[in-house]
Design an enzyme around this catalytic site. Structure first.
Site, mmCIF file in Angstrom:
data_model
loop_
_atom_site.group_PDB
_atom_site.id
_atom_site.type_symbol
_atom_site.label_atom_id
_atom_site.label_comp_id
_atom_site.label_asym_id
_atom_site.label_seq_id
_atom_site.Cartn_x
_atom_site.Cartn_y
_atom_site.Cartn_z
ATOM 1 N N CYS A 1 -2.145 9.680 2.713
ATOM 2 C CA CYS A 1 -1.700 9.093 1.438
ATOM 3 C C CYS A 1 -2.654 9.396 0.291
ATOM 4 C CB CYS A 1 -1.527 7.595 1.584
ATOM 5 S SG CYS A 1 -3.013 6.784 2.165
ATOM 6 N N GLU B 1 0.878 -1.179 0.000
ATOM 7 C CA GLU B 1 0.000 0.000 0.000
ATOM 8 C C GLU B 1 0.911 1.224 0.000
ATOM 9 O OE1 GLU B 1 -3.399 0.269 0.073
ATOM 10 O OE2 GLU B 1 -3.761 -1.884 0.006
HETATM 11 P P1 NAD Z 1 8.180 4.680 5.019
HETATM 12 O O1 NAD Z 1 8.221 3.904 3.752
HETATM 13 O O2 NAD Z 1 9.328 5.557 5.342
HETATM 14 O O3 NAD Z 1 8.009 3.709 6.273
HETATM 15 C C1 NAD Z 1 7.026 2.682 6.339
HETATM 16 C C2 NAD Z 1 7.536 1.529 7.190
HETATM 17 O O4 NAD Z 1 8.710 0.982 6.618
HETATM 18 C C3 NAD Z 1 7.884 1.899 8.624
HETATM 19 O O5 NAD Z 1 7.329 0.917 9.496
HETATM 20 C C4 NAD Z 1 9.398 1.877 8.661
HETATM 21 O O6 NAD Z 1 9.921 1.423 9.881
HETATM 22 C C5 NAD Z 1 9.761 0.882 7.576
HETATM 23 N N1 NAD Z 1 11.023 1.224 6.889
HETATM 24 C C6 NAD Z 1 11.487 2.469 6.592
HETATM 25 N N2 NAD Z 1 12.664 2.393 5.921
HETATM 26 C C7 NAD Z 1 12.941 1.066 5.801
HETATM 27 C C8 NAD Z 1 14.015 0.331 5.212
HETATM 28 N N3 NAD Z 1 15.027 0.938 4.618
HETATM 29 N N4 NAD Z 1 13.965 -1.012 5.272
HETATM 30 C C9 NAD Z 1 12.925 -1.646 5.866
HETATM 31 N N5 NAD Z 1 11.901 -1.006 6.449
HETATM 32 C C10 NAD Z 1 11.897 0.326 6.420
HETATM 33 O O7 NAD Z 1 6.801 5.502 4.935
HETATM 34 P P2 NAD Z 1 6.180 6.535 5.944
HETATM 35 O O8 NAD Z 1 7.027 7.743 6.041
HETATM 36 O O9 NAD Z 1 5.807 5.843 7.227
HETATM 37 O O10 NAD Z 1 4.811 6.889 5.200
HETATM 38 C C11 NAD Z 1 4.743 7.825 4.163
HETATM 39 C C12 NAD Z 1 4.502 7.158 2.823
HETATM 40 O O11 NAD Z 1 3.571 6.117 2.940
HETATM 41 C C13 NAD Z 1 3.897 8.125 1.814
HETATM 42 O O12 NAD Z 1 4.457 7.878 0.556
HETATM 43 C C14 NAD Z 1 2.424 7.749 1.801
HETATM 44 O O13 NAD Z 1 1.754 8.086 0.622
HETATM 45 C C15 NAD Z 1 2.506 6.272 2.001
HETATM 46 N N6 NAD Z 1 1.284 5.790 2.595
HETATM 47 C C16 NAD Z 1 0.496 4.952 1.883
HETATM 48 C C17 NAD Z 1 -0.699 4.517 2.422
HETATM 49 C C18 NAD Z 1 -1.624 3.601 1.694
HETATM 50 O O14 NAD Z 1 -2.545 3.100 2.326
HETATM 51 N N7 NAD Z 1 -1.430 3.340 0.421
HETATM 52 C C19 NAD Z 1 -1.058 4.941 3.702
HETATM 53 C C20 NAD Z 1 -0.215 5.783 4.385
HETATM 54 C C21 NAD Z 1 0.968 6.204 3.842
#
Ligand code: NAD
Length: 459
Positions: free
Chosen positions: A249, A215
């Site tokens: 998002c 997602e």
């Molecule tokens: P992110 O990708 O930075 O982090 C998401 C998760 O991934 C966290 O639990 C984090 O600990 C983990 N993570 C981060 N870097 C990692 C790595 N290098 N290796 C493994 N795991 C890692 O995203 P965010 O800042 O939490 O959220 C923002 C993004 O998420 C935006 O792009 C937003 O559009 C998207 N988003 C999508 C939805 C949806 O339902 N489609 C909902 C909310 C947010």
């Protein structure tokens, strides 16, 4: 960050695998009992959840209830109500060559699930997939986002104090812990977050051939035609964009407004921002999650293009709702998902041309069109590929559990909510059960011209 070691993760996973193999989670009563328990635990801890999210980014109780807790409770109620029919084997027609047989599809749980959450709607984005996975009969591990530290700790506490670890367990952790979790074999990984990290998760999952639901995000456009009800459009867009300070998002990322109504529309947007009291230090308005995101957002505000807003409070991490006008595709603000309270406005004169321009970009998670022109509605629905969206509203498609929620292309793989969530965490097992009498010899060797001609007729 918490001290969880690889051994601890492995131990919980092997316990969950053992527990899944006892088949207890396949029992509908067992699933319902734990869904009810989760509902009770959330209700009993509602204040703890409100306090934690307020500490993380100043989100109000009203917003937390309407955009998080109510969603989670609705999800639980949906599955409690529909679990029996969702889990029932589905009879399908048996074709001619398989006659004297019964064909059925059995929805069986996948097994052991890893859910990795995002921080912006921390409860909903972590617990909604968990609820669907438990409803479908799986054992689950949750890793909420460490960026919203207090909500992460609150979820870990209420889950681990109330559920057996071999069934449902939550880990605190950031990148290092998630990287460790990703090395292990799960039956499904459900990830919510950025497209960049989504690719890391997909690559890690591929090593174990683990299926994924991703997602992700993207730049979700909103088109305002001159034939729209502008007043309604402005009101709905201001709510959707500045709720959670734009850290949503599916928030409208940018507006494409027909040139002839642009000035009038900008004025309406300004009016609703003020009417809704969306401003720094207001109890109705959320702050930016952390310094890093605050700095990133401030850089996107081009002072020469501010129509309204542009002020910020660096100490308290507030950014005023900001409207940018006369924006073009090359501006910095148009190069990445904004994920904050900045709304760029690009004007257009031809609906078809502007639609073709956005069709050329990466497929977004959401898209919105405001118009009363039925031809424009049809073109938008038929030509433009995006995860999901609305005509004459923003974001409300998420609130209908009968619609799937998920992206396409760069904005994600797979979907969930309602029956789609149940299917996301289930395997559709096909079984043909045949009678052992009335076996024609036609398919067996030795073959003959006559047999072939009969087979051609039958098939
Ligand atoms: P992110 O990708 O930075 O982090 C998401 C998760 O991934 C966290 O639990 C984090 O600990 C983990 N993570 C981060 N870097 C990692 C790595 N290098 N290796 C493994 N795991 C890692 O995203 P965010 O800042 O939490 O959220 C923002 C993004 O998420 C935006 O792009 C937003 O559009 C998207 N988003 C999508 C939805 C949806 O339902 N489609 C909902 C909310 C947010």
């Amino acid at each position: 960050m918490p001290e969880i070691c690889f051994m601890e993760i492995q131990e919980v996973i092997s316990k969950q695998k053992e527990f899944f193999n006892t088949n207890q989670t396949k029992n509908i009563r067992f699933r319902k009992m734990y869904l009810e328990k989760l509902r009770d635990v959330i209700i009993q801890n509602e204040n703890l959840l409100y306090e934690a999210i307020y500490k993380d980014f100043g989100k109000s109780t009203f917003d937390t209830f309407t955009t998080e807790i109510s969603f989670i409770l609705n999800d639980i109620n949906y599955y409690l109500k529909n679990l029996k029919s969702l889990s029932k084997p589905k009879k399908v027609r048996t074709n001619l060559v398989n006659q004297l047989g019964k064909s059925r599809i059995y929805c069986e749980p996948l097994g052991n699930i890893l859910v990795i959450g995002a921080w912006n709607y921390p409860y909903q984005l972590s617990l909604s997939p968990i609820i669907a996975a438990l409803a479908a009969g799986n054992c689950c591990i949750l890793k909420p986002s460490e960026i919203a530290e207090n909500t992460m700790k609150a979820m870990v506490k209420i889950i681990n104090e109330n559920f057996p670890a071999e069934y449902l367990y939550a880990f605190e952790g950031g990148i290092d812990e998630t990287t460790e979790l990703l090395q292990l074999k799960f039956d499904k990984i459900f990830f919510t977050g950025s497209t960049k990290v989504g690719k890391i998760v997909y690559e890690a999952a591929a090593k174990n051939l683990t299926p994924v639901t991703l997602e992700l995000g993207g730049k979700s456009p909103t088109i305002i035609s001159k034939e729209a009800n502008l007043e309604v459009a402005a009101k709905r867009i201001v709510w959707g964009k500045f709720l959670n300070a734009g850290q949503t998002c599916v928030a409208p990322d940018y507006l494409l407004v027909e040139e002839s109504v642009k000035e009038q529309f900008l004025e309406m947007l300004r009016k609703y921002i003020q009417e809704f009291k969306y401003k720094p230090n207001s109890e109705h308005y959320t702050r930016i999650i952390n310094q890093r995101n605050f700095e990133r957002l401030i850089k996107l505000i081009n002072k020469d293009k501010i129509y309204f807003g542009g002020n910020f409070d660096k100490e308290k991490l507030f950014i005023e709702p900001t409207l940018l006008t006369d924006v073009n595709w090359n501006d910095d603000v148009m190069q990445e998902e904004i994920f904050g309270p900045i709304l760029p406005v690009i004007s257009f004169t031809n609906f078809n041309i502007v639609l073709n321009e956005i069709i050329e970009l990466e497929k977004p998670l959401a898209a919105y069109l405001f118009t009363n022109n039925s031809e424009e509605k049809e073109i938008f629905k038929q030509k433009f590929s995006f995860g999901g969206g609305c005509i004459n509203d923003v974001m409300m498609h998420l609130g209908n559990e009968n619609l799937p929620f998920g992206g396409v292309g760069n904005s994600g793989i797979g979907n969930y909510h309602g029956k789609f969530g149940f299917e996301t965490f289930s395997h559709q097992k096909a079984i043909l059960e045949r009678a052992t009498w009335g076996e024609p010899n036609i398919k067996y060797p030795p073959y003959s011209e006559k047999k072939l001609s009969w087979i051609k007729k039958l098939m």
